[in-house]
Design a protein around this motif. Structure first.
Motif, PDB file in Angstrom:
ATOM      1  N   PRO A  18      16.741  47.741  21.936  1.00 12.64           N
ATOM      2  CA  PRO A  18      16.033  48.720  21.112  1.00 12.64           C
ATOM      3  C   PRO A  18      14.715  49.126  21.773  1.00 12.64           C
ATOM      4  O   PRO A  18      13.913  48.272  22.154  1.00 12.64           O
ATOM      5  CB  PRO A  18      15.782  47.977  19.794  1.00 12.64           C
ATOM      6  CG  PRO A  18      16.797  46.884  19.783  1.00 12.64           C
ATOM      7  CD  PRO A  18      17.027  46.504  21.215  1.00 12.64           C
ATOM      8  N   GLY A  19      14.523  50.419  21.952  1.00 10.36           N
ATOM      9  CA  GLY A  19      13.311  50.935  22.584  1.00 10.36           C
ATOM     10  C   GLY A  19      13.280  50.771  24.099  1.00 10.36           C
ATOM     11  O   GLY A  19      12.315  51.148  24.747  1.00 10.36           O
ATOM     12  N   GLY A  20      14.344  50.232  24.659  1.00  5.85           N
ATOM     13  CA  GLY A  20      14.377  49.960  26.094  1.00  5.85           C
ATOM     14  C   GLY A  20      14.352  51.211  26.955  1.00  5.85           C
ATOM     15  O   GLY A  20      13.653  51.255  27.975  1.00  5.85           O
ATOM     16  N   GLN A  21      15.104  52.238  26.554  1.00  3.10           N
ATOM     17  CA  GLN A  21      15.099  53.488  27.324  1.00  3.10           C
ATOM     18  C   GLN A  21      13.709  54.121  27.282  1.00  3.10           C
ATOM     19  O   GLN A  21      13.218  54.631  28.293  1.00  3.10           O
ATOM     20  CB  GLN A  21      16.141  54.466  26.785  1.00  3.10           C
ATOM     21  CG  GLN A  21      17.552  54.050  27.082  1.00  3.10           C
ATOM     22  CD  GLN A  21      18.569  55.049  26.557  1.00  3.10           C
ATOM     23  OE1 GLN A  21      18.284  55.882  25.706  1.00  3.10           O
ATOM     24  NE2 GLN A  21      19.785  54.954  27.065  1.00  3.10           N
ATOM     25  N   TRP A  22      13.090  54.109  26.112  1.00  2.00           N
ATOM     26  CA  TRP A  22      11.736  54.661  25.970  1.00  2.00           C
ATOM     27  C   TRP A  22      10.764  53.889  26.859  1.00  2.00           C
ATOM     28  O   TRP A  22       9.958  54.487  27.582  1.00  2.00           O
ATOM     29  CB  TRP A  22      11.300  54.581  24.504  1.00  2.00           C
ATOM     30  CG  TRP A  22       9.905  55.058  24.281  1.00  2.00           C
ATOM     31  CD1 TRP A  22       9.507  56.345  24.036  1.00  2.00           C
ATOM     32  CD2 TRP A  22       8.712  54.263  24.300  1.00  2.00           C
ATOM     33  NE1 TRP A  22       8.144  56.401  23.905  1.00  2.00           N
ATOM     34  CE2 TRP A  22       7.626  55.130  24.063  1.00  2.00           C
ATOM     35  CE3 TRP A  22       8.452  52.919  24.489  1.00  2.00           C
ATOM     36  CZ2 TRP A  22       6.312  54.691  24.012  1.00  2.00           C
ATOM     37  CZ3 TRP A  22       7.143  52.480  24.446  1.00  2.00           C
ATOM     38  CH2 TRP A  22       6.088  53.364  24.205  1.00  2.00           C
ATOM     39  N   LEU A  23      10.830  52.562  26.815  1.00  2.00           N
ATOM     40  CA  LEU A  23       9.941  51.731  27.617  1.00  2.00           C
ATOM     41  C   LEU A  23      10.153  51.977  29.115  1.00  2.00           C
ATOM     42  O   LEU A  23       9.191  52.080  29.882  1.00  2.00           O
ATOM     43  CB  LEU A  23      10.160  50.256  27.282  1.00  2.00           C
ATOM     44  CG  LEU A  23       9.240  49.255  27.967  1.00  2.00           C
ATOM     45  CD1 LEU A  23       7.787  49.507  27.574  1.00  2.00           C
ATOM     46  CD2 LEU A  23       9.654  47.833  27.603  1.00  2.00           C
ATOM     47  N   PHE A  24      11.390  52.099  29.543  1.00  2.00           N
ATOM     48  CA  PHE A  24      11.689  52.359  30.947  1.00  2.00           C
ATOM     49  C   PHE A  24      11.079  53.698  31.376  1.00  2.00           C
ATOM     50  O   PHE A  24      10.426  53.788  32.419  1.00  2.00           O
ATOM     51  CB  PHE A  24      13.206  52.362  31.177  1.00  2.00           C
ATOM     52  CG  PHE A  24      13.591  52.582  32.607  1.00  2.00           C
ATOM     53  CD1 PHE A  24      13.623  51.523  33.497  1.00  2.00           C
ATOM     54  CD2 PHE A  24      13.929  53.842  33.064  1.00  2.00           C
ATOM     55  CE1 PHE A  24      13.980  51.719  34.822  1.00  2.00           C
ATOM     56  CE2 PHE A  24      14.284  54.052  34.377  1.00  2.00           C
ATOM     57  CZ  PHE A  24      14.315  52.990  35.264  1.00  2.00           C
ATOM     58  N   ARG A  26       8.575  55.272  30.035  1.00  2.00           N
ATOM     59  CA  ARG A  26       7.108  55.163  30.068  1.00  2.00           C
ATOM     60  C   ARG A  26       6.645  54.463  31.338  1.00  2.00           C
ATOM     61  O   ARG A  26       5.643  54.815  31.935  1.00  2.00           O
ATOM     62  CB  ARG A  26       6.580  54.403  28.852  1.00  2.00           C
ATOM     63  CG  ARG A  26       6.817  55.074  27.510  1.00  2.00           C
ATOM     64  CD  ARG A  26       6.162  56.440  27.259  1.00  2.00           C
ATOM     65  NE  ARG A  26       6.676  57.602  27.942  1.00  2.00           N
ATOM     66  CZ  ARG A  26       7.791  58.293  27.644  1.00  2.00           C
ATOM     67  NH1 ARG A  26       8.574  57.919  26.683  1.00  2.00           N
ATOM     68  NH2 ARG A  26       8.138  59.362  28.327  1.00  2.00           N
ATOM     69  N   GLY A  27       7.388  53.453  31.766  1.00  2.00           N
ATOM     70  CA  GLY A  27       7.049  52.750  33.004  1.00  2.00           C
ATOM     71  C   GLY A  27       7.150  53.659  34.214  1.00  2.00           C
ATOM     72  O   GLY A  27       6.291  53.640  35.101  1.00  2.00           O
ATOM     73  N   VAL A  28       8.195  54.477  34.245  1.00  2.00           N
ATOM     74  CA  VAL A  28       8.350  55.443  35.346  1.00  2.00           C
ATOM     75  C   VAL A  28       7.173  56.414  35.352  1.00  2.00           C
ATOM     76  O   VAL A  28       6.596  56.700  36.408  1.00  2.00           O
ATOM     77  CB  VAL A  28       9.693  56.197  35.219  1.00  2.00           C
ATOM     78  CG1 VAL A  28       9.746  57.389  36.169  1.00  2.00           C
ATOM     79  CG2 VAL A  28      10.861  55.254  35.469  1.00  2.00           C
ATOM     80  N   CYS A  29       6.798  56.897  34.166  1.00  2.00           N
ATOM     81  CA  CYS A  29       5.681  57.854  34.072  1.00  2.00           C
ATOM     82  C   CYS A  29       4.345  57.202  34.401  1.00  2.00           C
ATOM     83  O   CYS A  29       3.435  57.862  34.884  1.00  2.00           O
ATOM     84  CB  CYS A  29       5.648  58.484  32.683  1.00  2.00           C
ATOM     85  SG  CYS A  29       7.035  59.609  32.400  1.00  2.00           S
ATOM     86  N   SER A  36       5.032  62.498  33.325  1.00  2.00           N
ATOM     87  CA  SER A  36       4.754  62.414  31.888  1.00  2.00           C
ATOM     88  C   SER A  36       4.607  63.792  31.259  1.00  2.00           C
ATOM     89  O   SER A  36       4.787  63.933  30.052  1.00  2.00           O
ATOM     90  CB  SER A  36       3.515  61.564  31.621  1.00  2.00           C
ATOM     91  OG  SER A  36       2.374  62.179  32.175  1.00  2.00           O
ATOM     92  N   THR A  37       4.328  64.821  32.041  1.00  2.00           N
ATOM     93  CA  THR A  37       4.171  66.169  31.493  1.00  2.00           C
ATOM     94  C   THR A  37       5.455  66.690  30.857  1.00  2.00           C
ATOM     95  O   THR A  37       5.399  67.522  29.954  1.00  2.00           O
ATOM     96  CB  THR A  37       3.711  67.169  32.573  1.00  2.00           C
ATOM     97  OG1 THR A  37       4.710  67.230  33.603  1.00  2.00           O
ATOM     98  CG2 THR A  37       2.366  66.765  33.157  1.00  2.00           C
TER      99      THR A  37
END
Length: 162
Positions: A18-24, A26-29, A36-37
């Motif tokens: 849960p939330g792993g794709q979002w966290l990944f 964010r880490g890339v950005c 991030s834009t």
């Protein structure tokens, strides 16, 4: 069996949580802030393939209300870069060498960038890896195409500590 590149291994650990794709994403950005834009969402990442989506919103629009060309370039570079990162063996490194783009149609909706890499049969000391990216709109129509050339070279041997 070869070890998965670190970025791919991290994706494989986080993807199903849960939330792993979002966290990944964010880490890339965080590592490459200009991505991030576009507020990317990484939908798929595997050897030779990456899928990235971005929602159409005011901050990625141009003066006529369509998805801005450079925002689509960012999507293409992200998808191509992640595909390269997940594909190139850990004994090698890569860097973008050039990108050709075609603006095929107005991009008036959320977008999906898909990169499918032509995998080489062997990894030479130096070579060029092609990472083609198609960006489609919500109806599946291609609105943008990119051909990104990645220069791949063998990592230099580490010098022993003094």
């Amino acid at each position: 069996m070869t070890k998965a590149p670190p970025t791919l291994a991290l994706w494989q650990r986080l993807n199903t949580k849960p939330g792993g794709q979002w966290l990944f994403a964010r880490g890339v950005c965080r590592r490459a802030p200009y991505f991030s834009t576009i507020r990317p969402r990484i939908e798929a990442l595997e050897t030779g393939r990456c899928v990235v989506t971005s929602r159409k919103r005011r901050s990625v629009e141009n003066h006529i209300g369509t998805f801005h060309a450079i925002a689509m370039c960012n999507m293409a570079e992200l998808a191509g870069g992640l595909a390269a990162e997940a594909t190139v063996p850990t004994t090698h490194r890569w860097i973008p060498q050039g990108m050709e783009v075609d603006y095929v149609a107005k991009a008036e909706t959320d977008l999906t960038a898909t990169c499918v890499v032509d995998l080489p049969t062997t990894w030479d000391d130096r070579q060029t890896l092609s990472t083609p990216v198609d960006i489609t709109d919500a109806s599946g129509q291609i609105v943008f195409r990119a051909r990104i050339r990645m220069y791949v070279s063998k990592k230099p041997a580490r010098k022993p500590a003094a």
